[in-house]
Design an enzyme around this catalytic site. Structure first.
Site, PDB file in Angstrom:
ATOM      1  N   ARG A  36     -43.466  47.765 -79.755  1.00 65.26           N
ATOM      2  CA  ARG A  36     -44.358  47.455 -78.625  1.00 65.26           C
ATOM      3  C   ARG A  36     -43.587  47.409 -77.295  1.00 65.26           C
ATOM      4  NH1 ARG A  36     -48.567  42.892 -80.947  1.00 65.26           N
ATOM      5  NH2 ARG A  36     -50.164  44.381 -81.565  1.00 65.26           N
ATOM      6  N   LYS A 194     -58.510  42.299 -98.380  1.00 69.05           N
ATOM      7  CA  LYS A 194     -59.894  41.823 -98.471  1.00 69.05           C
ATOM      8  C   LYS A 194     -60.926  42.797 -97.921  1.00 69.05           C
ATOM      9  CE  LYS A 194     -58.901  36.949 -98.246  1.00 69.05           C
ATOM     10  NZ  LYS A 194     -58.888  35.795 -97.367  1.00 69.05           N
ATOM     11  N   GLY A 341     -50.757  45.801 -88.678  1.00 72.61           N
ATOM     12  CA  GLY A 341     -49.453  45.226 -89.000  1.00 72.61           C
ATOM     13  C   GLY A 341     -48.830  45.699 -90.299  1.00 72.61           C
ATOM     14  N   GLY A 364     -55.538  43.977 -84.337  1.00 69.11           N
ATOM     15  CA  GLY A 364     -56.969  43.667 -84.277  1.00 69.11           C
ATOM     16  C   GLY A 364     -57.720  44.598 -83.334  1.00 69.11           C
TER      17      GLY A 364
END
Ligand code: 3PG
Length: 389
Positions: A36, A194, A341, A364
């Site tokens: 980043r 999930k 990630g 996100g």
């Protein structure tokens, strides 16, 4: 697509405040991945080249608002920027809300914005104080584009002049293209633990993809429709949603698996058909037949969108699925785009960073964008006619 970009503005002698995402993985004060930071360099260098007074602001971690906490200070990042990336003096400013002094050619970094009360609630007074620090605001923090905070949305609203930086521009351009006009076949890979956290994403990705490969706990929930999955991670509440998805879209579920009886390098690995999983076993990777058929599918694709690992790649015995898929993507001539990630950790582990066409800096924000959600900063920038998509 129209955007007011930093390169179009005269920055001579201007106080240019660049909102970046320096929320990098760190362990014991050491930066684990500087991706980043490197991604923000062209923007900083461009502002310097244009004779600006450069001010950088970022969040880091999730400290409690309203107080300084050394653990979340940007100081290690400032030092890294100074010594490893910019090779020039970079200074950290602790208290900046009532004004700062920066000269042309200097680079100042404002301490973690999340120490400021009101940052995460997008407090108007705080946003106005940020805005008073600059003549030009550059939004370049795609990683935090899904948050409506004072240093993003608030600042864009109150700054005298706002524009976007090259990192933000590229993210939007590439993701927009993949979502609206991809080269086909488009194959998406959605892994991770999930299905509940990625259900909406799975729906929107399935609608635009020619095939979707599911991995990890998400795949297990699909397998659980008709099979025993033993001790594997899966979500019984989402089996009905998985059934609907499977009946409507081209979702690729595995035909064979690697299983063990415990989450450990010591466990014995067995490869078996999906119908043969025992109640004391955990599914931790795909089997060779599945891997071969997915490789064949990926080889035919023209665009690959990758988020999430296939198996438990942290354990070497269950790494093959993720590794083979990762290497196939890396060797493919398709346009490949990866984000999130765990995906970045896999990319770094397998050393294929330079072979992926585009790696998003968003976690996100990347997921929300490809889910088709309008990111709050994009709404604000559109409203203020800084971008139009
Ligand atoms: C990220 O790492 O995804 C961004 O920096 C946003 O961080 P946050 O989830 O703490 O807002």
């Amino acid at each position: 697509m129209f955007m007011i970009k930093i390169n179009e503005l005269d920055l001579n002698n201007q106080r240019v405040l660049i909102r970046v995402d320096f929320n990098v993985p760190m362990s014991a004060g050491k930066i684990i991945s500087d991706m980043r930071l490197k991604a923000s360099l062209p923007t900083i260098e461009m502002a310097l080249k244009k004779n600006a007074k450069v001010i950088i602001m970022s969040h880091f971690g999730r400290p409690s608002e309203g107080k300084f906490d050394n653990k979340f200070s940007l100081l290690p990042i400032v030092k890294y920027l100074q010594n490893k990336l910019l090779n020039k003096n970079v200074f950290l400013i602790q208290n900046y809300l009532d004004g700062i002094q920066v000269n042309v050619g200097e680079v100042a970094v404002l301490e973690n914005v999340r120490f400021n009360k009101g940052e995460e609630k997008n407090n108007e007074l705080l946003a106005k104080k940020y805005a008073s620090l600059c003549d030009v605001f550059v939004m370049d923090a795609f990683g935090v584009a899904h948050r409506s905070h004072a240093s993003t949305c608030g600042l864009a609203k109150f700054a005298k002049v706002s524009c976007i930086g090259p990192l933000f521009y590229n993210e939007i351009k590439v993701l927009n293209k993949v979502m609206k006009d991809p080269k086909r076949p488009l194959v998406a890979i959605l892994g991770g633990s999930k299905i509940s956290t990625k259900l909406n994403l799975l729906y929107s990705i399935s609608k635009i993809s020619d095939a979707v490969i599911v991995g990890g706990g998400i795949a297990n929930t699909f397998l659980a429709i008709n099979n025993q999955v033993g001790k594997s991670l899966y979500e019984p509440k989402f089996i009905d949603s998985a059934k609907i998805l499977l009946s409507k879209y081209n979702i690729q579920i595995p035909i064979d698996l690697r299983v063990g009886t415990e989450y450990s390098e010591k466990t014995l690995v067995t490869t078996k058909k999906i119908t043969n999983v025992l109640c004391n076993e955990m599914i931790m990777d795909f089997g060779d037949e599945t891997i071969a058929s997915l490789i064949a599918l990926l080889k035919k694709s023209k665009t690959i969108l990758w988020n999430g690992p296939i198996g438990v790649f942290e354990l070497s015995k269950f790494r093959k699925g993720t590794e083979m898929i990762a290497k196939t993507i890396a060797n493919s001539s398709a346009f490949s785009i990866a984000g999130g990630g765990d995906t970045l950790a896999a990319i770094e582990l397998f050393g294929i960073k330079d072979s992926i066409s585009y790696i998003s800096t968003g976690g996100g924000a990347f997921l929300k964008f490809i889910e088709g959600k309008t990111l709050p900063i994009i709404s604000i920038l559109k409203k203020h006619k800084i971008i139009s998509l």
